[in-house]
Design a protein around this motif. Structure first.
Motif, PDB file in Angstrom:
ATOM      1  N   GLU A 214       0.454  -1.405   0.239  1.00  0.00           N
ATOM      2  CA  GLU A 214       0.221   0.389  -0.331  1.00  0.00           C
ATOM      3  C   GLU A 214       0.863   1.118   0.051  1.00  0.00           C
ATOM      4  O   GLU A 214       1.160   1.789  -0.811  1.00  0.00           O
ATOM      5  N   LEU A 217       2.050   1.573  -3.529  1.00  0.00           N
ATOM      6  CA  LEU A 217       0.871   2.391  -4.014  1.00  0.00           C
ATOM      7  C   LEU A 217       0.559   3.488  -3.467  1.00  0.00           C
ATOM      8  O   LEU A 217       0.390   4.513  -4.972  1.00  0.00           O
ATOM      9  N   LYS A 218       1.007   4.420  -2.754  1.00  0.00           N
ATOM     10  CA  LYS A 218       0.667   5.344  -2.647  1.00  0.00           C
ATOM     11  C   LYS A 218       1.791   6.448  -3.148  1.00  0.00           C
ATOM     12  O   LYS A 218       1.383   7.728  -3.848  1.00  0.00           O
ATOM     13  N   PRO A 221       0.025   4.465  -8.015  1.00  0.00           N
ATOM     14  CA  PRO A 221      -0.482   3.982  -7.883  1.00  0.00           C
ATOM     15  C   PRO A 221      -1.014   2.967  -9.328  1.00  0.00           C
ATOM     16  O   PRO A 221      -1.677   2.950  -9.126  1.00  0.00           O
ATOM     17  N   TYR A 227      -0.041  -4.373  -7.687  1.00  0.00           N
ATOM     18  CA  TYR A 227      -1.738  -4.877  -7.431  1.00  0.00           C
ATOM     19  C   TYR A 227      -1.933  -6.836  -7.297  1.00  0.00           C
ATOM     20  O   TYR A 227      -2.930  -7.026  -6.917  1.00  0.00           O
TER      21      TYR A 227
END
Length: 351
Positions: A214, A217-218, A221, A227
Motif C-alpha cells: 500500500e 501504491l501511494k 498508483p 496490485y
C-alpha cells in the motif's frame, strides 16, 4: 622535606608525560614510514596513558593508524585487526568529542570520518569475498552509521542482512531505503516487491506485506505488480472479496495485464459456480421463479467475468485455462460460434 616530595612528584609527572608523548611520536613516525604494525603497537600503548588518552591528537592518530590498516593497499597489514574500521571510527569520534569547541583536531577528525565511510564499504566487500558474512555486515552497518541516508550502504546492508539470515535487519534497512524522498520510484520498485515477498512468504507477516504494498501504491498508483501482490496475498489468506477488489482495480487500470484480468475473470466465474451449486442443492419444492432468479444471478456473474477473460486471452492467446473457461461461458450464454472457436483452439493446442 615538602620541597623534595614536590620535586619528585613533578619529576615523575614529567617523565610520564614525556613517555606518553614519546609513544605517540613513535606511532606517528612509524605510520608516516608505512610501518603500520609498529604504529599499531605504539598507539595502543600511547592511549593507555591517562594524560595521552585525554588529548584529541592521540585519538586522531589512533583513528588514522587503524584506518590505514583497514585500507592498506599492500595487503601486508590489513589482517592485523579485523576490527580496524571500528577502532578507526572510535578514534575519530573520540578526537571530535575532545574538541567541544570544534577546534584543534576536530575538523581533521571529521574529514577522516567521512573518508572512513568508503573504507568500511570496501572492507565489507573484502570480507564478503572471503565469505565472512558477519564481518561484511558489520562493516556495512558502520558505513551506514557514518552516512545514514546513503543509498549504496542501505541497499548493500539490506542484501547482506538477508544473506546473513537476519531478516529483521533486512526489513529495517529496506524500509529505510524505500522511505527516502530523493530516490525515484523506478529504483525502488524491485526492492518493494522483494520486501513484500520476504515479509509474506518467508516471515509469514501478511499484514506487514500488504502495508508495504500500500505504501508503494501511494508512491506510484500505476504499478501493476503491487496490485497483483496485494490481491494474491488476500486470496491466499481466504479474503476473496478483498482479493477481487484489487484484481478488479488493477484490471481496469491495466487492460493488457494477463494476471490481473485473468484472475478477475476467474474470481467472477467462481462466484457463478457457487450460485450454480446453490441451485443444485435447492429443495425441489422451491418455486420456479426462485430457481430462475438464481440462474439469472449466475449468468450475470458470467457476463461480468467475460470481458476480463477476453482481455486475458488477448494478452496470452495460448493459455489453456482461459480458453477453457471462455468456451464454457460462451456456451452457457448461447454464444455457440465463439464457444466452438475456443474448442477448436484447445484442440489445436493439444488438449
Amino acid at each position: 622535606m615538602k620541597r623534595t616530595v614536590l620535586s619528585i612528584f613533578f619529576l615523575i609527572a614529567g617523565i610520564l608525560a614525556a613517555y606518553a608523548q614519546g609513544g605517540l611520536g613513535n606511532a606517528i613516525m612509524a605510520y608516516e614510514a608505512g610501518k603500520l604494525d609498529q604504529a599499531k603497537a605504539a598507539i595502543d600503548e600511547a592511549i593507555k596513558h591517562p594524560k595521552a588518552s585525554t588529548k584529541s591528537k592521540t585519538w586522531y592518530y589512533y583513528g588514522k593508524i587503524y584506518a590505514g590498516i583497514a585500507s592498506d593497499p599492500t595487503g601486508l597489514f590489513v589482517n592485523l585487526d579485523k576490527d580496524a574500521t571500528f577502532k578507526a571510527y572510535e578514534g575519530f569520534k573520540k578526537a571530535m568529542e575532545l574538541e567541544p569547541e570544534k577546534k584543534g583536531y576536530y575538523d581533521d577528525a571529521k574529514a577522516e570520518m567521512e573518508q572512513l565511510y568508503a573504507i568500511a564499504l570496501n572492507r565489507a566487500v573484502s570480507f564478503y569475498q572471503e565469505q565472512d558474512i558477519d564481518n561484511a555486515l558489520k562493516n556495512l552497518e558502520l558505513s551506514l552509521s557514518i552516512q545514514p541516508k546513503d543509498t549504496t550502504a542501505l541497499i548493500y546492508s539490506a542484501a547482506m542482512a538477508y544473506e546473513a539470515d537476519q531478516k529483521d535487519k533486512y526489513v529495517t534497512y529496506t524500509k529505510r531505503f524505500l522511505e527516502l524522498d530523493d530516490v525515484p520510484y523506478e529504483k525502488k520498485a524491485e526492492h518493494y516487491y522483494n520486501l513484500i515477498l520476504v515479509l509474506y512468504g518467508e516471515m509469514k507477516k501478511p499484514e506487514e506485506a500488504i502495508a508495504i504494498a500500500e505504501m508503494g501504491l501511494k508512491e506510484n498508483p500505476k504499478d501493476a505488480r503491487l496490485y497483483e501482490l496485494i490481491a494474491a496475498i488476500y486470496d491466499e489468506q481466504g479474503e476473496t472479496d478483498k482479493a477481487l477488489e484489487y484484481y478488479t482495480k488493477g484490471a481496469e487500470l491495466f487492460p493488457d495485464n494477463f494476471v490481473l484480468n485473468a484472475n478477475t475473470g476467474f474470481a467472477y466465474y467462481n462466484k457463478a459456480v457457487e450460485v450454480a451449486e446453490e441451485v443444485e442443492s435447492m429443495d425441489s419444492s422451491l418455486k420456479k421463479s426462485e430457481v430462475e432468479a438464481k440462474l439469472k444471478q449466475m449468468d450475470e456473474l458470467l457476463k461480468t467475468a467475460l470481458p476480463y477473460l477476453e482481455r486475458a486471452h488477448q494478452a496470452k492467446p495460448d493459455n489453456k485455462d482461459v480458453i477453457s473457461l471462455l468456451a464454457k461461458i460462451y456456451y452457457r450464454l448461447k454464444m455457440e460460434d465463439k464457444g466452438k472457436a475456443m474448442d477448436a483452439k484447445l484442440k489445436a493446442l493439444g488438449n
